[in-house]
Design an enzyme around this catalytic site. Structure first.
Site, PDB file in Angstrom:
ATOM      1  N   HIS A 141       1.652  14.948 -18.582  1.00 48.20           N
ATOM      2  CA  HIS A 141       1.934  14.230 -17.326  1.00 48.20           C
ATOM      3  C   HIS A 141       3.131  13.303 -17.509  1.00 48.20           C
ATOM      4  O   HIS A 141       4.049  13.273 -16.703  1.00 48.20           O
ATOM      5  CB  HIS A 141       0.747  13.342 -16.931  1.00 48.20           C
ATOM      6  CG  HIS A 141      -0.391  14.066 -16.293  1.00 48.20           C
ATOM      7  ND1 HIS A 141      -0.240  14.920 -15.243  1.00 48.20           N
ATOM      8  CD2 HIS A 141      -1.728  14.020 -16.542  1.00 48.20           C
ATOM      9  CE1 HIS A 141      -1.435  15.383 -14.880  1.00 48.20           C
ATOM     10  NE2 HIS A 141      -2.351  14.850 -15.661  1.00 48.20           N
TER      11      HIS A 141
ATOM     12  N   HIS B 123      -2.719  16.478 -22.791  1.00 58.62           N
ATOM     13  CA  HIS B 123      -2.742  16.521 -21.326  1.00 58.62           C
ATOM     14  C   HIS B 123      -1.988  15.324 -20.745  1.00 58.62           C
ATOM     15  O   HIS B 123      -1.098  15.479 -19.917  1.00 58.62           O
ATOM     16  CB  HIS B 123      -4.211  16.528 -20.864  1.00 58.62           C
ATOM     17  CG  HIS B 123      -4.405  16.571 -19.388  1.00 58.62           C
ATOM     18  ND1 HIS B 123      -4.808  17.704 -18.725  1.00 58.62           N
ATOM     19  CD2 HIS B 123      -4.268  15.618 -18.440  1.00 58.62           C
ATOM     20  CE1 HIS B 123      -4.905  17.446 -17.432  1.00 58.62           C
ATOM     21  NE2 HIS B 123      -4.590  16.177 -17.225  1.00 58.62           N
ATOM     22  N   GLU B 124      -2.328  14.137 -21.225  1.00 61.20           N
ATOM     23  CA  GLU B 124      -1.701  12.937 -20.669  1.00 61.20           C
ATOM     24  C   GLU B 124      -0.215  12.864 -21.013  1.00 61.20           C
ATOM     25  O   GLU B 124       0.602  12.472 -20.184  1.00 61.20           O
ATOM     26  CB  GLU B 124      -2.416  11.668 -21.150  1.00 61.20           C
ATOM     27  CG  GLU B 124      -3.868  11.546 -20.707  1.00 61.20           C
ATOM     28  CD  GLU B 124      -4.064  11.694 -19.206  1.00 61.20           C
ATOM     29  OE1 GLU B 124      -3.146  11.351 -18.433  1.00 61.20           O
ATOM     30  OE2 GLU B 124      -5.144  12.174 -18.795  1.00 61.20           O
TER      31      GLU B 124
ATOM     32  N   LYS C 154      -6.264  -8.817   9.723  1.00 55.33           N
ATOM     33  CA  LYS C 154      -6.435  -8.879  11.175  1.00 55.33           C
ATOM     34  C   LYS C 154      -7.440  -9.958  11.569  1.00 55.33           C
ATOM     35  O   LYS C 154      -7.163 -10.788  12.433  1.00 55.33           O
ATOM     36  CB  LYS C 154      -6.884  -7.511  11.717  1.00 55.33           C
ATOM     37  CG  LYS C 154      -5.872  -6.422  11.451  1.00 55.33           C
ATOM     38  CD  LYS C 154      -6.334  -5.079  11.975  1.00 55.33           C
ATOM     39  CE  LYS C 154      -7.541  -4.522  11.247  1.00 55.33           C
ATOM     40  NZ  LYS C 154      -7.295  -4.234   9.830  1.00 55.33           N
ATOM     41  N   THR C 155      -8.574  -9.945  10.912  1.00 58.64           N
ATOM     42  CA  THR C 155      -9.583 -10.943  11.212  1.00 58.64           C
ATOM     43  C   THR C 155      -9.050 -12.343  10.908  1.00 58.64           C
ATOM     44  O   THR C 155      -9.243 -13.283  11.685  1.00 58.64           O
ATOM     45  CB  THR C 155     -10.851 -10.667  10.385  1.00 58.64           C
ATOM     46  OG1 THR C 155     -11.211  -9.305  10.557  1.00 58.64           O
ATOM     47  CG2 THR C 155     -11.993 -11.545  10.813  1.00 58.64           C
TER      48      THR C 155
ATOM     49  N   PRO D 263      -4.189  -1.198   8.948  1.00 55.26           N
ATOM     50  CA  PRO D 263      -5.149  -0.707   7.959  1.00 55.26           C
ATOM     51  C   PRO D 263      -6.127  -1.812   7.548  1.00 55.26           C
ATOM     52  O   PRO D 263      -5.846  -2.996   7.761  1.00 55.26           O
ATOM     53  CB  PRO D 263      -4.272  -0.315   6.764  1.00 55.26           C
ATOM     54  CG  PRO D 263      -2.868  -0.399   7.206  1.00 55.26           C
ATOM     55  CD  PRO D 263      -2.813  -1.196   8.435  1.00 55.26           C
ATOM     56  N   PRO D 264      -7.256  -1.437   6.980  1.00 49.95           N
ATOM     57  CA  PRO D 264      -8.249  -2.422   6.564  1.00 49.95           C
ATOM     58  C   PRO D 264      -7.673  -3.412   5.554  1.00 49.95           C
ATOM     59  O   PRO D 264      -6.843  -3.031   4.732  1.00 49.95           O
ATOM     60  CB  PRO D 264      -9.338  -1.591   5.899  1.00 49.95           C
ATOM     61  CG  PRO D 264      -9.108  -0.191   6.312  1.00 49.95           C
ATOM     62  CD  PRO D 264      -7.676  -0.061   6.693  1.00 49.95           C
ATOM     63  N   GLY D 265      -8.105  -4.642   5.660  1.00 49.98           N
ATOM     64  CA  GLY D 265      -7.744  -5.633   4.653  1.00 49.98           C
ATOM     65  C   GLY D 265      -6.357  -6.212   4.791  1.00 49.98           C
ATOM     66  O   GLY D 265      -5.881  -6.907   3.908  1.00 49.98           O
ATOM     67  N   THR D 266      -5.683  -5.951   5.910  1.00 46.32           N
ATOM     68  CA  THR D 266      -4.337  -6.476   6.048  1.00 46.32           C
ATOM     69  C   THR D 266      -4.323  -7.856   6.687  1.00 46.32           C
ATOM     70  O   THR D 266      -3.258  -8.441   6.858  1.00 46.32           O
ATOM     71  CB  THR D 266      -3.460  -5.531   6.883  1.00 46.32           C
ATOM     72  OG1 THR D 266      -4.196  -5.118   8.018  1.00 46.32           O
ATOM     73  CG2 THR D 266      -3.053  -4.326   6.078  1.00 46.32           C
TER      74      THR D 266
HETATM   75  P1  ADP Z   1      -8.936  -7.037   8.117  1.00 46.26           P
HETATM   76  O1  ADP Z   1      -9.667  -7.751   9.185  1.00 46.26           O
HETATM   77  O2  ADP Z   1      -7.545  -6.640   8.498  1.00 46.26           O
HETATM   78  O3  ADP Z   1      -9.672  -5.869   7.543  1.00 46.26           O
HETATM   79  P2  ADP Z   1      -9.306  -9.497   6.757  1.00 46.26           P
HETATM   80  O4  ADP Z   1      -8.629 -10.423   7.680  1.00 46.26           O
HETATM   81  O5  ADP Z   1     -10.783  -9.441   6.850  1.00 46.26           O
HETATM   82  O6  ADP Z   1      -8.724  -8.027   6.896  1.00 46.26           O
HETATM   83  O7  ADP Z   1      -8.858  -9.843   5.276  1.00 46.26           O
HETATM   84  C1  ADP Z   1      -9.764 -10.059   4.245  1.00 46.26           C
HETATM   85  C2  ADP Z   1      -9.281 -11.127   3.314  1.00 46.26           C
HETATM   86  O8  ADP Z   1      -8.117 -10.709   2.632  1.00 46.26           O
HETATM   87  C3  ADP Z   1      -8.872 -12.389   4.030  1.00 46.26           C
HETATM   88  O9  ADP Z   1      -9.957 -13.230   4.204  1.00 46.26           O
HETATM   89  C4  ADP Z   1      -7.833 -12.979   3.099  1.00 46.26           C
HETATM   90  O10 ADP Z   1      -8.434 -13.701   2.057  1.00 46.26           O
HETATM   91  C5  ADP Z   1      -7.181 -11.764   2.523  1.00 46.26           C
HETATM   92  N1  ADP Z   1      -5.985 -11.404   3.273  1.00 46.26           N
HETATM   93  C6  ADP Z   1      -5.796 -10.271   3.975  1.00 46.26           C
HETATM   94  N2  ADP Z   1      -4.580 -10.230   4.528  1.00 46.26           N
HETATM   95  C7  ADP Z   1      -3.967 -11.375   4.190  1.00 46.26           C
HETATM   96  C8  ADP Z   1      -2.673 -11.931   4.469  1.00 46.26           C
HETATM   97  N3  ADP Z   1      -1.790 -11.261   5.228  1.00 46.26           N
HETATM   98  N4  ADP Z   1      -2.384 -13.135   3.962  1.00 46.26           N
HETATM   99  C9  ADP Z   1      -3.270 -13.791   3.197  1.00 46.26           C
HETATM  100  N5  ADP Z   1      -4.494 -13.338   2.908  1.00 46.26           N
HETATM  101  C10 ADP Z   1      -4.857 -12.140   3.382  1.00 46.26           C
HETATM  102 ZN    ZN Z   2      -4.430  15.021 -15.472  1.00 49.54          ZN
HETATM  103 MG    MG Z   3     -11.590  -7.368   9.680  1.00 52.46          MG
END
Ligand code: ADP
Ligand code: ZN
Ligand code: MG
Length: 619
Positions: free
Chosen positions: A435, A431-432, A213-214, A208-211
């Site tokens: 929940h 309402h809250e 990979k880059t 997933p995004p932000g994990t």
């Molecule tokens: P992706 O390419 O999977 O979308 P990124 O590698 O671009 O995610 O992650 C964005 C930023 O989030 C990284 O530069 C880092 O600062 C932080 N980050 C994401 N995953 C990790 C991780 N596993 N450990 C430490 N920092 C992380």
């Molecule tokens: Zn509600």
């Molecule tokens: Mg990326």
């Protein structure tokens, strides 16, 4: 790490632009100030000209294609005044002139000076070039026309500045283990080739995004100390057919020269989308050609060749063309998943190094409250907390800053400016609490940590914050039903207390219905419909026109059955919520009254109130 960009080729562009500017200027002068280059007779209407001819006032006429210039007679025989008019298609004119004894002749064809000739040859191509350049620069490149096919890859070469290593990545231990091997390949290829092992060419990072990979790809390069060519898949997709594929060719040519090295293709799905499922406009030739070129290049470097390892990242592996995943291409796939509890703590630790932490900060507690957060979310969380601390004039980041930051991420920003009327506030409060009370009795929701009637986020007028106490990867049917009941708790409270329903529950209903539908069509939790998946897999989910078609083709009867099952689940949950709230009506009133007073109830106080909710007794 130093970032080197490809050298640009600006000279041609500058010359072209200067030429363009100069010729444009002359063109303007010629159009608007023709008088600069010759006499400039006063323009008159054609009818006046004819009138003057008929009156015998005209001496001489020069008839041109686009202009008639004529001179009036004078008493004295001196040259008279000169006028110009625009001719109309008038075959009678020569006859008339002859009748009146006017001297007339055709004007000589306009003399083409060398200058105008030059202009007419030079200007159009220049305009064309300008338009072309405009489109190219919009395509994201900073490079000139001549370098259109050159790869835009950034080359990271190990250098003075901070280099990224595996130390900077946490929470993805399996992925790291796999990639350590890749580092070994790059460092000592001999060790592997000597026993006859084939070094993998392509490694696909899936997650997933932000994990991270880059980040991982950069860390591999950093660890191995090899050059790192990085390009994003979306950068390949260009306006002009054929550009993407020539970019791929260039990229690999350069990479081979620098081997051993890593080529990193981010967002591989942008070029690697399955060729059969491509969407708009009946197929995308450009992308297909780029993809084909990539496949060719990957097949191209043989075992004996220099070590170029292609890393790629995607968050949509199911959409990739199967050809990419064949042996010899991206045959290794490394899963980069969202971190678990200890992973989140480790990631928080990495990013917390960059800020000053207060003594009371408990990273483990923060990790516990952030299931589902990816690495990037956690990095962002730390930064949010630091910003909050700075705003509150603190020297260090405190635990409460983190708590507020989590809430921001989960529920959105507080909107103090939105003022609710008293009646609205009352409705929101009940309402809250509805929940919260249903949530306290049903499982699958996590613990209710806070109820608030201070508006926050996109739509919420008030909100109930539930935070999980542990990581959950599986949910059972009872828990899902509990979640649906909790979602309906808000509306049920309104029904019980006010006897009417407001629009405030629409989002709750949406989510409840979605969940129920998923139970039936995806998780096979309906007895009537059985363990069949009525949702299509992602691969087949895209029709030719690119529109998602999530439901499998089903018979009309089945569709009806699905609808009635979904309805049944939601209604049962609604019933359950109503029961819980009716049987605990006094408590509902008590908590709501208190919430109206304090606007927020949280922590221990909330827990002790909610512990008083009595389970449903059979009536
Ligand atoms: P992706 O390419 O999977 O979308 P990124 O590698 O671009 O995610 O992650 C964005 C930023 O989030 C990284 O530069 C880092 O600062 C932080 N980050 C994401 N995953 C990790 C991780 N596993 N450990 C430490 N920092 C992380
Ligand atoms: Zn509600
Ligand atoms: Mg990326």
């Amino acid at each position: 790490m130093a970032i080197k960009e490809q050298p640009k080729l600006p000279r041609f562009r500058i010359v072209a632009n200067i030429l363009l500017a100069i010729s444009g200027l002359f063109l303007l002068l010629n159009i608007f100030l023709p008088g600069l280059f010759g006499s400039n007779p006063t323009g008159v209407p054609y009818s006046l000209f004819i009138h003057q001819v008929q009156e015998g006032e005209v001496n001489r006429v020069s008839v041109g294609q686009s202009q008639i210039i004529y001179q009036l007679k004078t008493e004295s025989g001196q040259p008279g005044q000169v006028f110009a008019t625009t001719p109309i298609f008038d075959l009678e004119l020569p006859k008339l002139l002859e009748q009146k004894g006017v001297e007339f002749a055709a004007a000589p064809p306009p003399k083409n000076t060398w200058f105008t000739t030059l202009l007419s040859w030079v200007v159009p191509p220049l305009i064309f070039i300008a338009v072309w350049q405009f489109f190219i620069s919009r395509g994201g490149g900073s490079q000139g026309v001549l370098s259109i096919g050159k790869s835009k890859a950034k080359v990271y070469v190990e250098g003075e500045s901070a280099k990224i290593t595996f130390q900077d990545v946490a929470g993805v231990e399996e992925a790291k283990t796999e990639l350590v091997e890749i580092v070994d390949f790059l460092k000592t290829p001999g060790r592997f080739t000597q026993i006859g092992a084939r070094i993998p060419k392509g490694v696909l990072l899936v997650g997933p995004p932000g994990t991270g990979k880059t980040l991982l790809a950069k860390a591999v390069a950093g660890e191995a100390g090899v050059p790192f060519f990085s390009i994003s898949g979306s950068e390949f997709v260009e306006l002009f057919v054929g550009v993407g594929s020539s970019r791929v060719r260039d990229l690999f040519e350069q990479a081979k020269k620098q081997a051993p090295c890593i080529v990193f293709i981010d967002e591989l799905d942008a070029i690697g989308k399955s060729r059969s499922s491509n969407g708009f406009y009946g197929g995308n030739d450009e992308r297909e050609q780029t993809l084909n070129q990539l496949l060719t290049e990957m097949d191209g470097f043989a075992a004996g060749d220099a070590t170029v390892i292609v890393l790629a990242a995607t968050n949509r592996p199911e959409s990739l063309d199967p050809a990419l995943l064949r042996p010899g291409r991206f045959d290794r796939q490394v899963l980069v998943d969202r971190p678990d509890l200890s992973g989140r703590e480790a990631i928080l630790k990495i990013h917390a190094q960059k800020v000053k932490l207060g003594d009371d900060v408990n990273l483990k507690a923060i990790a516990t409250r952030t299931p589902g957060f990816a690495g990037a979310d956690l990095a962002n969380l730390v930064n949010e907390a630091a910003l909050l601390a700075a705003r509150n004039q603190r020297q260090t980041v405190a635990q409460e800053d983190f708590a507020e930051a989590i809430e921001r991420v989960v529920a959105g920003l507080e909107k103090k400016s939105r003022v609710l009327s008293d009646t609205e506030k009352k409705i929101v409060a009940y309402h809250e609490v509805g929940h919260a009370m249903v949530g306290a009795l049903t499982t699958g929701n996590g613990r209710v940590e806070k109820i608030s009637i201070i508006p926050r986020g996109m739509a919420a007028l008030g909100y109930t914050l539930q935070l999980p106490t542990e990581d959950r990867f599986l949910m059972n049917e009872g828990e899902l039903r509990g979640q649906i009941a909790t979602l309906l708790g808000g509306r049920s409270a309104e029904e019980i207390v006010f006897g009417s329903i407001t629009t405030g529950a629409s989002n709750d209903l949406q989510r409840a219905t979605d969940l129920a539908e998923r139970m039936v069509t995806t998780y096979g939790m309906s007895k009537v419909l059985g363990p069949l998946a009525y949702q299509q897999g992602q691969q087949a989910a895209f029709l030719g026109n690119g529109a998602p078609n999530p439901r499998r083709m089903v018979s009309e009867d089945t569709a009806k059955a699905i609808d009635s099952e979904v309805k049944e689940i939601v209604e049962t949950a609604h019933e359950q919520a109503l029961q819980i709230l009716t049987q605990n009506r006094d408590l509902l009133e008590a908590i709501a009254t208190q919430l109206l007073e304090t606007e927020v109830i949280e922590g221990e106080k909330l827990h002790s109130l909610l512990n008083q909710v009595q389970p449903i007794t059979a009536s």
